[in-house]
Design an enzyme around this catalytic site. Structure first.
Site, mmCIF file in Angstrom:
data_model
loop_
_atom_site.group_PDB
_atom_site.id
_atom_site.type_symbol
_atom_site.label_atom_id
_atom_site.label_comp_id
_atom_site.label_asym_id
_atom_site.label_seq_id
_atom_site.Cartn_x
_atom_site.Cartn_y
_atom_site.Cartn_z
ATOM 1 N N ARG A 85 -11.783 -7.204 19.888
ATOM 2 C CA ARG A 85 -10.908 -6.203 20.495
ATOM 3 C C ARG A 85 -11.734 -5.067 21.088
ATOM 4 O O ARG A 85 -11.504 -4.630 22.205
ATOM 5 C CB ARG A 85 -9.944 -5.671 19.448
ATOM 6 N N ASP A 141 -11.111 -13.617 20.371
ATOM 7 C CA ASP A 141 -9.677 -13.338 20.307
ATOM 8 C C ASP A 141 -9.150 -13.236 21.725
ATOM 9 O O ASP A 141 -9.893 -13.469 22.689
ATOM 10 C CB ASP A 141 -9.384 -12.062 19.516
ATOM 11 N N HIS A 179 -4.614 -16.979 19.312
ATOM 12 C CA HIS A 179 -5.570 -15.913 19.643
ATOM 13 C C HIS A 179 -6.681 -16.432 20.571
ATOM 14 O O HIS A 179 -7.838 -16.062 20.428
ATOM 15 C CB HIS A 179 -6.178 -15.322 18.363
ATOM 16 N N GLU A 222 -1.097 -16.535 13.046
ATOM 17 C CA GLU A 222 -0.232 -15.979 14.086
ATOM 18 C C GLU A 222 -0.182 -16.881 15.329
ATOM 19 O O GLU A 222 -0.428 -16.447 16.451
ATOM 20 C CB GLU A 222 -0.702 -14.567 14.464
ATOM 21 N N TYR A 265 -6.837 -3.743 4.603
ATOM 22 C CA TYR A 265 -6.997 -3.668 6.052
ATOM 23 C C TYR A 265 -7.486 -2.258 6.374
ATOM 24 O O TYR A 265 -6.700 -1.309 6.431
ATOM 25 C CB TYR A 265 -5.679 -3.997 6.761
ATOM 26 N N PHE A 266 -8.771 -2.142 6.605
ATOM 27 C CA PHE A 266 -9.362 -0.819 6.787
ATOM 28 C C PHE A 266 -9.106 -0.253 8.183
ATOM 29 O O PHE A 266 -9.529 0.862 8.477
ATOM 30 C CB PHE A 266 -10.864 -0.867 6.504
ATOM 31 N N ASP A 267 -8.413 -0.998 9.055
ATOM 32 C CA ASP A 267 -7.974 -0.403 10.310
ATOM 33 C C ASP A 267 -6.779 0.513 10.105
ATOM 34 O O ASP A 267 -6.430 1.295 10.998
ATOM 35 C CB ASP A 267 -7.636 -1.484 11.336
ATOM 36 N N TRP A 313 -9.968 -4.536 11.791
ATOM 37 C CA TRP A 313 -9.472 -4.963 13.103
ATOM 38 C C TRP A 313 -9.581 -3.786 14.056
ATOM 39 O O TRP A 313 -9.222 -2.661 13.709
ATOM 40 C CB TRP A 313 -8.031 -5.459 12.988
ATOM 41 N N THR A 314 -10.054 -4.031 15.273
ATOM 42 C CA THR A 314 -10.548 -2.918 16.081
ATOM 43 C C THR A 314 -9.735 -2.624 17.344
ATOM 44 O O THR A 314 -10.252 -2.030 18.289
ATOM 45 C CB THR A 314 -12.019 -3.157 16.467
ATOM 46 N N GLU A 315 -8.460 -3.007 17.378
ATOM 47 C CA GLU A 315 -7.646 -2.655 18.542
ATOM 48 C C GLU A 315 -7.724 -1.157 18.837
ATOM 49 O O GLU A 315 -7.768 -0.743 20.004
ATOM 50 C CB GLU A 315 -6.174 -3.045 18.312
#
Length: 760
Positions: A165, A194, A282, A342, A435-437, A474-476
């Site tokens: 991301r 992704d 993805h 997903e 989830y560290f995001d 996750w880096t969105e």
């Protein structure tokens, strides 16, 4: 009375002893066994070092510590005061001992991994200044005497990094690996592909990186750029922007040679890199480059997720096997992560080709079709000597007994239990709290530290299938390396202790963590500073009051502004007692000695009179709860008519209410009977959104869909009954709802059941 005083004194002495031990041995994770001894072992540049013959890498790593401290390595001799000694009797790969007396420092291990873990323990016992290559060189270093016998509780102690991301440099990956190694984490799960970008070179399919590694700025980038106006960490990293054909493109990728260098770097630090190439969903970055991968060449989004590759076309399997052949040759790890989460299956359901494949293989559902794809890929992985890992969706449609399941969907609590009982190896990564995001707040470290890797309901034998856990980033909405640091640290240290030590001593951990911040400063880690206390976000005063900001670290500097600008390094320093006599808005932030700025707090002050109580007759204990089926984006917009109503003891959603994992709304209301007149602070922690009203006034607004997050506010109340209501919405997938209070600066605590009542 004497007995009470004696007990209080004994408790005080016990706490002082615990604090002294935490400062003397500021180790994270804490060893399994640490026997405290008096005195210290003093190391000087002349101290002799005895090394084993077969551990040159670890010997060099130990010498690097001494070179950093003294400017030169220690003399190696046949006899010396520091001894590295192999001990074949130690059971585990990572086991080690440290035997320190005033006359000798003895390190023993069976393997290089054990020696490396011991060296990291020794490193944390040395002054933080050794991390600064430009600092004046030491003349001597004292190591506290002790006996440590240590080994990990769990084999899998992991961190994940999504480089798809938003992309991260090679230097940052190495910094990330260094942090894992320092805190005895041993797995790095790299999410390499992704929809937003393909980040690893595949020689047979060059378009995957020449096209798939680049994209135009998207809506997530736009959101980050908007937030960058008040937080520079949210700015898009310009080194990943290029101009192509008159367009600004974001991206980047690692060549296979670059990845080999990263893998070697990690291996020297006893960190195993596990690659993830996410299939069959993805995969939009790959499908854009090679449209034949989709069932009918479609590119885009279905009902919920992006279009997947087609498991009904043999060319898809040729592509996948070609890709994974190169991945298997590149990464030494025995694991490859297939993803398989997903997956938008509507294109499969509409495909005549898939209908033929399903009929030929006696597959009844598209979930079984996904299982067909996963099992074929697992068979191919086995041919390469690799083990398949998949997200917990691989349970759907049937799972092979040899696949490793990575559990993430907290709203499917029986998934890891089913997998373990089936005999599958399980790695725990539940979204809450791993989830560290999710944006951290004052509860985040506590929640991670108290995470239990073993799900309830497993027998001791079944529990052996749970090999550990990892946190995922996750880096969105993590566009920069500084933001990544902030999201990971110091939460990762809490998880490190859970997985290595597997014992809870939270107060000791916090004291030891405070000793770690200086080291992190010198390592250039942009960590999240500890939370400040002494206020809420919305504050009230009846008479002039003093704002007394409580800072957890003595060397913090608190700076503030009152003109709406953001506090910076040149802003005024907050006095110990800041007088509030008129309504105003204050912005404040803490700064570390290295200039690292903590969270910006916006404190709004308004003047009120104490609110009069309400006369309540025949109040029964508890509150009323109206339950609303459906999806609600805001707690302020619940529908008018409830689908069901019950009584509850507090602001809680009873187990079993509604469909598990489904979205819903709730209104919990009644009265709160405050025992004394005062200014009450309320803290509402929710996932997804909630609003607290008292006396029909909004006190805390924590609305909108988000991960668990705490917000706070104040209200001035006279003693007696006051109407209270919590409006709450859950978007689906598991929720958090917690209401706490404090008064006159007291410790946060749950609102007692005895304070709450509702009419008949």
């Amino acid at each position: 009375m004497r007995k009470i005083c004696w007990l209080a004194g004994a408790l005080c002495l016990l706490l002082q002893a615990s604090f002294a031990q935490s400062v003397r041995y500021p180790l994270i994770p804490y060893p399994q066994q640490l026997e405290e001894r008096s005195g210290s072992f003093v190391i000087t540049p002349a101290t002799g070092l005895v090394v084993p013959g077969d551990f040159s890498t670890e010997t060099a790593q130990l010498q690097a510590l001494f070179t950093q401290a003294f400017g030169k390595s220690l003399p190696v001799a046949k006899k010396g005061a520091i001894v590295m000694q192999q001990n074949p009797a130690l059971a585990g790969e990572e086991d080690y001992t440290l035997d320190v007396t005033p006359t000798q420092l003895l390190i023993t291990a069976r393997t290089g991994t054990g020696f490396f873990r011991a060296i990291q323990t020794l490193r944390q016992l040395m002054p933080a200044a050794i991390e600064n290559a430009r600092a004046p060189k030491a003349k001597k270093i004292s190591i506290p005497a002790m006996l440590v016998k240590d080994h990990p509780a769990y084999a899998w102690r992991g961190m994940h990094l999504d480089v798809s991301r938003h992309f991260f440099s090679i230097d940052y990956l190495k910094k990330y690996i260094d942090l894992l190694a320092l805190y005895k984490m041993n797995k790095l799960h790299l999410h390499l592909t992704d929809d937003q970008g393909w980040r690893i070179e595949i020689k047979k399919y060059p378009l995957l990186t020449s096209q798939g590694a680049w994209r135009e700025l998207n809506n997530q980038d736009s959101a980050c750029m908007k937030m960058a106006a008040t937080n520079p960490d949210m700015a898009i990293d310009p080194k990943h922007l290029v101009q192509k054909d008159g367009k600004t493109m974001y991206g980047g990728f690692y060549t296979q040679e670059q990845m080999k260098d990263i893998i070697r770097y990690a291996a020297d630090r006893q960190v195993e890199i596990i690659p993830e190439i996410d299939m069959p969903g993805h995969m939009m970055a790959a499908i854009r480059a090679y449209p034949f991968l989709a069932c009918s060449g479609e590119i885009g989004w279905g009902k919920n997720f992006s279009t997947p590759i087609c498991p009904c076309n043999e060319s898809t399997f040729t592509f996948a096997e070609d890709v994974f052949s190169e991945i298997a040759a590149l990464f030494p790890s025995k694991y490859i992560h297939l993803g398989a989460d997903e997956v938008e299956k509507t294109s499969w359901a509409a495909s005549p080709l898939c209908a033929d494949v399903m009929k030929a293989n006696n597959l009844k559902t598209v979930e079984e079709l996904q299982s067909y794809f996963v099992k074929r890929m697992e068979k191919f992985f086995h041919s390469k000597g690799k083990t398949l890992i998949g997200w917990d969706e691989i349970l759907e449609g049937g799972i092979s007994p040899t696949a490793v399941l990575m559990y993430w969907r907290a709203w499917v609590p029986d998934a890891p239990i089913k997998a373990a009982r089936h005999g599958n190896t399980v790695i725990m990564t539940p979204g809450n709290p791993l989830y560290f995001d999710a944006v951290p707040d004052r509860n985040s470290i506590y929640n991670v530290y108290h995470f239990q890797p073993i799900p309830k309901g497993l027998t001791p034998s079944e529990a052996t299938h749970i090999i550990g856990a990892q946190a995922n980033l996750w880096t969105e909405y993590i566009p920069s390396e500084q933001r990544a640091d902030y999201m990971v640290m110091p939460r990762m240290t809490a998880l490190a202790e859970v997985l290595w030590t597997n014992r809870s001593n939270y107060d000791s951990y916090l004291q030891r963590l405070n000793e770690q911040y200086k080291r992190l400063d010198l390592l250039g880690v942009h960590y999240r500073l500890p939370d400040l206390d002494g206020f809420t976000e919305d504050n009230v005063f009846v008479e002039p009051v003093a704002l007394k900001v409580q800072k957890p670290l003595t060397d913090m500097t608190i700076r503030y502004t009152t003109d709406g600008t953001l506090p910076g390094a040149q802003s005024k320093v907050m006095p110990a007692n800041y007088k509030i006599s008129a309504p105003q808005t204050i912005k404040l932030a803490a700064f570390s000695p290295a200039g690292n700025r903590g969270d910006i707090y916006t404190l709004r002050y308004r003047q009120e009179t104490y609110r009069k109580p309400t006369v309540v007759k025949d109040a029964r204990p508890g509150l009323k709860l109206d339950y609303f089926n459906g999806t609600f984006k805001s707690a302020a917009k619940l529908k008018a008519t409830a689908d069901s109503s019950i009584r509850v003891s507090n602001t809680v959603i009873p187990d079993g209410m509604g469909k598990e994992g489904a979205p819903f709304g709730a209104s919990i209301y009644g009265y709160i009977n405050v025992p004394a007149t005062g200014i009450y602070s309320f803290y509402l922690t929710v996932d997804d959104g909630g609003i607290l009203y008292i006396d029909d006034q909004e006190v805390v607004n924590n609305d909108g869909w988000h991960a668990p997050l705490q917000k706070s506010g104040q209200i001035a109340l006279e003693k007696g009954w006051h109407p209270i209501r919590v409006a709450f919405v859950e978007g689906g997938g598991g929720y958090t709802l917690k209401l706490e209070y404090s008064v006159n600066g007291s410790k946060l605590q749950p609102v007692p059941d005895s304070w709450l009542g509702a009419g008949l």
